[in-house]
Write a protein that holds these residues in place. Structure first.
Motif, PDB file in Angstrom:
ATOM      1  N   HIS A 279       0.685  -1.136  -0.479  1.00 35.39           N
ATOM      2  CA  HIS A 279       0.093   0.080  -0.167  1.00 35.39           C
ATOM      3  C   HIS A 279       1.059   1.227  -0.044  1.00 35.39           C
ATOM      4  O   HIS A 279       2.405   1.210   0.001  1.00 35.39           O
ATOM      5  CB  HIS A 279      -0.906   0.412   1.168  1.00 35.39           C
ATOM      6  CG  HIS A 279      -0.323  -0.523   2.667  1.00 35.39           C
ATOM      7  ND1 HIS A 279       0.653   0.405   3.327  1.00 35.39           N
ATOM      8  CD2 HIS A 279      -0.717  -1.454   3.076  1.00 35.39           C
ATOM      9  CE1 HIS A 279       0.793  -0.802   4.074  1.00 35.39           C
ATOM     10  NE2 HIS A 279      -0.171  -1.671   4.050  1.00 35.39           N
ATOM     11  N   LEU A 280      -0.275   2.231  -0.355  1.00 38.53           N
ATOM     12  CA  LEU A 280       0.821   3.607   0.349  1.00 38.53           C
ATOM     13  C   LEU A 280       0.233   4.534   0.964  1.00 38.53           C
ATOM     14  O   LEU A 280      -1.403   4.938   0.756  1.00 38.53           O
ATOM     15  CB  LEU A 280       0.527   3.966  -1.375  1.00 38.53           C
ATOM     16  CG  LEU A 280       0.804   5.720  -1.013  1.00 38.53           C
ATOM     17  CD1 LEU A 280       2.372   5.933  -1.146  1.00 38.53           C
ATOM     18  CD2 LEU A 280       0.722   5.990  -3.407  1.00 38.53           C
ATOM     19  N   HIS A 281       0.842   4.971   1.321  1.00 36.64           N
ATOM     20  CA  HIS A 281       0.060   6.988   2.278  1.00 36.64           C
ATOM     21  C   HIS A 281       1.377   7.818   2.594  1.00 36.64           C
ATOM     22  O   HIS A 281       2.661   7.184   2.322  1.00 36.64           O
ATOM     23  CB  HIS A 281      -0.490   6.426   3.670  1.00 36.64           C
ATOM     24  CG  HIS A 281       0.291   6.262   4.485  1.00 36.64           C
ATOM     25  ND1 HIS A 281       1.554   4.900   4.680  1.00 36.64           N
ATOM     26  CD2 HIS A 281       0.444   6.701   5.540  1.00 36.64           C
ATOM     27  CE1 HIS A 281       1.385   4.828   5.924  1.00 36.64           C
ATOM     28  NE2 HIS A 281       2.088   5.805   6.485  1.00 36.64           N
ATOM     29  N   LEU A 282       1.226   9.121   2.284  1.00 34.11           N
ATOM     30  CA  LEU A 282       2.241  10.406   2.549  1.00 34.11           C
ATOM     31  C   LEU A 282       1.067  11.480   4.035  1.00 34.11           C
ATOM     32  O   LEU A 282       0.399  10.831   4.217  1.00 34.11           O
ATOM     33  CB  LEU A 282       2.190  11.479   1.541  1.00 34.11           C
ATOM     34  CG  LEU A 282       2.707  10.692  -0.311  1.00 34.11           C
ATOM     35  CD1 LEU A 282       2.497   9.737  -0.445  1.00 34.11           C
ATOM     36  CD2 LEU A 282       2.940  12.228  -0.608  1.00 34.11           C
ATOM     37  N   LEU A 283       2.272  11.055   4.869  1.00 32.64           N
ATOM     38  CA  LEU A 283       2.332  12.281   5.923  1.00 32.64           C
ATOM     39  C   LEU A 283       2.818  13.476   5.772  1.00 32.64           C
ATOM     40  O   LEU A 283       3.437  13.715   5.674  1.00 32.64           O
ATOM     41  CB  LEU A 283       2.954  11.273   7.343  1.00 32.64           C
ATOM     42  CG  LEU A 283       2.321   9.756   7.209  1.00 32.64           C
ATOM     43  CD1 LEU A 283       3.493   8.992   8.071  1.00 32.64           C
ATOM     44  CD2 LEU A 283       1.308   9.303   7.584  1.00 32.64           C
ATOM     45  N   VAL A 284       1.787  14.347   6.402  1.00 31.89           N
ATOM     46  CA  VAL A 284       1.909  15.606   6.746  1.00 31.89           C
ATOM     47  C   VAL A 284       1.751  15.613   8.227  1.00 31.89           C
ATOM     48  O   VAL A 284       1.803  15.238   9.101  1.00 31.89           O
ATOM     49  CB  VAL A 284       0.609  16.380   6.030  1.00 31.89           C
ATOM     50  CG1 VAL A 284       1.170  15.949   4.559  1.00 31.89           C
ATOM     51  CG2 VAL A 284      -0.708  16.334   6.382  1.00 31.89           C
ATOM     52  N   ASN A 285       2.291  16.990   8.682  1.00 32.69           N
ATOM     53  CA  ASN A 285       2.650  17.406  10.079  1.00 32.69           C
ATOM     54  C   ASN A 285       0.525  17.613  10.788  1.00 32.69           C
ATOM     55  O   ASN A 285       0.097  18.648   9.976  1.00 32.69           O
ATOM     56  CB  ASN A 285       2.837  17.965  10.477  1.00 32.69           C
ATOM     57  CG  ASN A 285       3.597  18.071  12.022  1.00 32.69           C
ATOM     58  OD1 ASN A 285       3.103  19.769  12.747  1.00 32.69           O
ATOM     59  ND2 ASN A 285       3.651  17.807  12.411  1.00 32.69           N
ATOM     60  N   GLY A 286       0.439  17.390  12.203  1.00 27.15           N
ATOM     61  CA  GLY A 286      -1.057  17.217  12.676  1.00 27.15           C
ATOM     62  C   GLY A 286      -1.258  16.374  13.311  1.00 27.15           C
ATOM     63  O   GLY A 286      -0.573  15.293  13.567  1.00 27.15           O
ATOM     64  N   GLY A 287      -2.077  15.714  13.613  1.00 26.34           N
ATOM     65  CA  GLY A 287      -2.856  14.996  14.528  1.00 26.34           C
ATOM     66  C   GLY A 287      -2.352  14.444  16.329  1.00 26.34           C
ATOM     67  O   GLY A 287      -1.852  13.443  16.457  1.00 26.34           O
ATOM     68  N   TYR A 288      -1.564  15.917  16.843  1.00 30.26           N
ATOM     69  CA  TYR A 288      -0.732  15.852  18.174  1.00 30.26           C
ATOM     70  C   TYR A 288      -2.189  14.933  18.938  1.00 30.26           C
ATOM     71  O   TYR A 288      -3.175  15.422  19.109  1.00 30.26           O
ATOM     72  CB  TYR A 288      -1.114  17.073  18.272  1.00 30.26           C
ATOM     73  CG  TYR A 288       0.324  17.984  17.326  1.00 30.26           C
ATOM     74  CD1 TYR A 288       1.086  17.997  18.475  1.00 30.26           C
ATOM     75  CD2 TYR A 288       0.735  17.875  16.449  1.00 30.26           C
ATOM     76  CE1 TYR A 288       3.008  18.267  17.798  1.00 30.26           C
ATOM     77  CE2 TYR A 288       1.657  18.641  15.644  1.00 30.26           C
ATOM     78  CZ  TYR A 288       2.163  18.920  16.169  1.00 30.26           C
ATOM     79  OH  TYR A 288       3.616  19.280  15.567  1.00 30.26           O
ATOM     80  N   SER A 289      -1.347  13.513  19.840  1.00 30.48           N
ATOM     81  CA  SER A 289      -2.457  13.312  20.631  1.00 30.48           C
ATOM     82  C   SER A 289      -2.110  13.978  21.744  1.00 30.48           C
ATOM     83  O   SER A 289      -1.162  14.890  22.015  1.00 30.48           O
ATOM     84  CB  SER A 289      -1.655  11.730  20.400  1.00 30.48           C
ATOM     85  OG  SER A 289      -0.454  11.560  21.860  1.00 30.48           O
ATOM     86  N   ASP A 290      -3.280  13.345  22.562  1.00 33.42           N
ATOM     87  CA  ASP A 290      -3.587  14.260  24.038  1.00 33.42           C
ATOM     88  C   ASP A 290      -1.802  14.093  25.226  1.00 33.42           C
ATOM     89  O   ASP A 290      -1.052  14.915  25.600  1.00 33.42           O
ATOM     90  CB  ASP A 290      -4.780  13.101  25.240  1.00 33.42           C
ATOM     91  CG  ASP A 290      -5.462  14.155  24.733  1.00 33.42           C
ATOM     92  OD1 ASP A 290      -5.666  15.201  23.927  1.00 33.42           O
ATOM     93  OD2 ASP A 290      -7.102  13.692  25.029  1.00 33.42           O
ATOM     94  N   ASP A 291      -1.067  12.721  25.546  1.00 36.55           N
ATOM     95  CA  ASP A 291       0.030  12.891  25.389  1.00 36.55           C
ATOM     96  C   ASP A 291       0.766  13.651  24.719  1.00 36.55           C
ATOM     97  O   ASP A 291       2.144  13.764  25.776  1.00 36.55           O
ATOM     98  CB  ASP A 291       0.559  11.330  25.193  1.00 36.55           C
ATOM     99  CG  ASP A 291      -0.767  10.524  25.859  1.00 36.55           C
ATOM    100  OD1 ASP A 291      -1.055  10.845  26.825  1.00 36.55           O
ATOM    101  OD2 ASP A 291      -0.685   8.986  25.958  1.00 36.55           O
ATOM    102  N   GLU A 292       0.924  13.849  23.335  1.00 35.47           N
ATOM    103  CA  GLU A 292       2.286  15.030  23.069  1.00 35.47           C
ATOM    104  C   GLU A 292       1.733  16.161  23.511  1.00 35.47           C
ATOM    105  O   GLU A 292       2.295  17.150  23.657  1.00 35.47           O
ATOM    106  CB  GLU A 292       1.939  14.650  21.554  1.00 35.47           C
ATOM    107  CG  GLU A 292       2.627  12.893  21.031  1.00 35.47           C
ATOM    108  CD  GLU A 292       2.164  12.745  19.218  1.00 35.47           C
ATOM    109  OE1 GLU A 292       2.680  11.571  18.706  1.00 35.47           O
ATOM    110  OE2 GLU A 292       0.927  13.218  19.306  1.00 35.47           O
TER     111      GLU A 292
END
Length: 427
Positions: A279-292
């Motif tokens: 499969h394929l995917h690309l990541l951009v910055n975001g999606g900060y979890s509560d722990d982060e």
């Protein structure tokens, strides 16, 4: 008044005064001690090897974003939970961001722009739409790209846990593979007019630190051996910090391409599990979890990323790359589990996901984090083993180029397509 009192009144007066003084001394309340000085703000909670952030660095972003824009990005793109609500207070004209906790805490105040008074966002990078016109055969002219081949490879591959071998086959080492793609990609992008900087050019670390120098940082660990933790700090943390310093202070590109190959759990690297899917995917910055979010350095980076506006360019560039890459490679989109707390889906973009990784958090420009193929899939493993052949070979009933050339060609074509449609062409 009697003659006695007339004769002895001075003595009697003195006695009365002395008695009053003694009574005052005996029965007076002791003076209150001076009030203690207020306690200093608690030291911030930080990620491993992170320095306390300098919140004054965000002063340059005052009045550059409206309240509506800030709140939308924070709640719909950059966070996955509600922990931010106890740390970021959004008012009509400003946001108050706690910089250390627990109380007493310091606060950074971000003043919002208004529709009629909005300052430009300060940055060194340029979006595709901000670049000058160019010739059709040079769609990347004037664009400075940093290529960051993921991991290290070579003698470090086993330590990085990016190594496995099947029988008598050639070991699969992700750091070696990403570097090979980088060397193929560089001349292709230069031929389209881009200036290219490689973040690493060989299988050696960028950081000067080594696991031995980091063992002291793991002394309090109880669940894992200090040596193992020191190794992880070396290749997962210190190495990325060193690359970020190089990117931000020396290279200063318009765009970073982080090259990776994906994998699924393979178990024993000497007897790995191969799986039937790729499969394929690309990541951009975001999606900060509560722990982060509760970590001060990551909370600072979250706010800085919102203010830098990198996510807008990352989505625009990434969507074209993903569409083109999928068309060329035939790879389907990867799906994160719906219950994942560290990732956000991007509406209308099946190949793009927002996730908070160290590299796309620390680099001060748009970052496209590539995750194509699955190294331990039966198809991709066979293609990796075939190596650097020319032309086409048959795999699972289809004629295919070698996987490294396909990676470089698909990424080149994706960038070409994006800049052709986003820049003004003069011919």
């Amino acid at each position: 008044m009697s003659q006695f009192f007339k004769q002895h009144s001075p003595i009697i007066l003195v006695c009365i005064l002395l008695a009053s003084a003694v009574t005052f001394v005996i029965f007076r309340k002791p003076p209150l001690p001076p009030a203690p000085p207020p306690p200093p703000p608690a030291p911030p909670k930080l990620s491993a090897l992170a320095e306390p952030p300098n919140w004054a660095d965000l002063e340059i972003y005052q009045n550059t974003i409206t309240r509506e824009e800030f709140e939308h990005l924070l709640t719909h793109f950059f966070t996955t939970g509600e922990a931010w609500r106890s740390l970021i207070q959004i008012g009509e004209t400003e946001a108050r961001i706690i910089t250390s906790e627990p109380p007493p805490s310091d606060v950074f105040t971000l003043r919002f722009a208004t529709a009629t008074a909005k300052s430009p966002t300060p940055r060194h990078w340029r979006s595709a739409r901000e670049m000058p016109p160019t010739l059709r055969n040079l769609p990347l002219a004037g664009l400075h790209i940093a290529i960051d081949p993921g991991h290290i490879g070579g003698e470090w591959a086993k330590m990085e846990e990016r190594w496995f071998i099947v029988g008598d086959g050639t070991p699969v080492q992700e750091g070696d593979m990403t570097l090979k793609v980088a060397h193929l990609l560089k001349p292709r992008l230069e031929a389209l007019g881009a200036t290219i900087s490689l973040v690493r050019t060989n299988n050696e670390p960028v950081t000067a630190l080594r696991p031995e120098s980091l063992i002291a940082s793991t002394a309090a660990a109880t669940s894992t051996s200090p040596r193992k933790l020191a190794e992880r700090l070396f290749y997962r943390t210190a190495e990325i910090h060193a690359r970020a310093k190089l990117v931000n202070e020396i290279i200063k590109p318009d765009l970073v391409l982080c090259l990776h190959f994906n994998a699924e759990a393979w178990g024993d690297p000497n007897n790995p599990t191969l799986i039937p899917r790729t499969h394929l995917h690309l990541l951009v910055n975001g999606g900060y979890s509560d722990d982060e979010v509760i970590l001060a350095d990551q909370r600072f980076a979250l706010i800085e990323k919102i203010l830098q506006r990198t996510q807008q360019e990352e989505i625009l560039v990434g969507s074209t790359i993903a569409h083109t890459f999928s068309e060329i490679s035939g790879l389907p989109p990867y799906q994160y589990a719906p219950e994942s707390k560290n990732v956000r889906a991007i509406p209308g973009q099946p190949f793009l996901w927002a996730r908070n990784l160290l590299a796309n958090r620390l680099y001060h420009c748009p970052v496209i984090f590539m995750e194509p193929y699955v190294m331990n899939s039966t198809l991709d493993y066979a293609r990796i083993q075939a190596g650097d052949y020319s032309g086409l070979q048959e795999f699972e009933g289809k004629m295919r180029p070698n996987i490294f050339v396909e990676y470089a060609d698909a990424l080149t074509e994706g960038l070409k397509n994006h800049y052709l449609k986003s820049r003004r062409i003069t011919d």
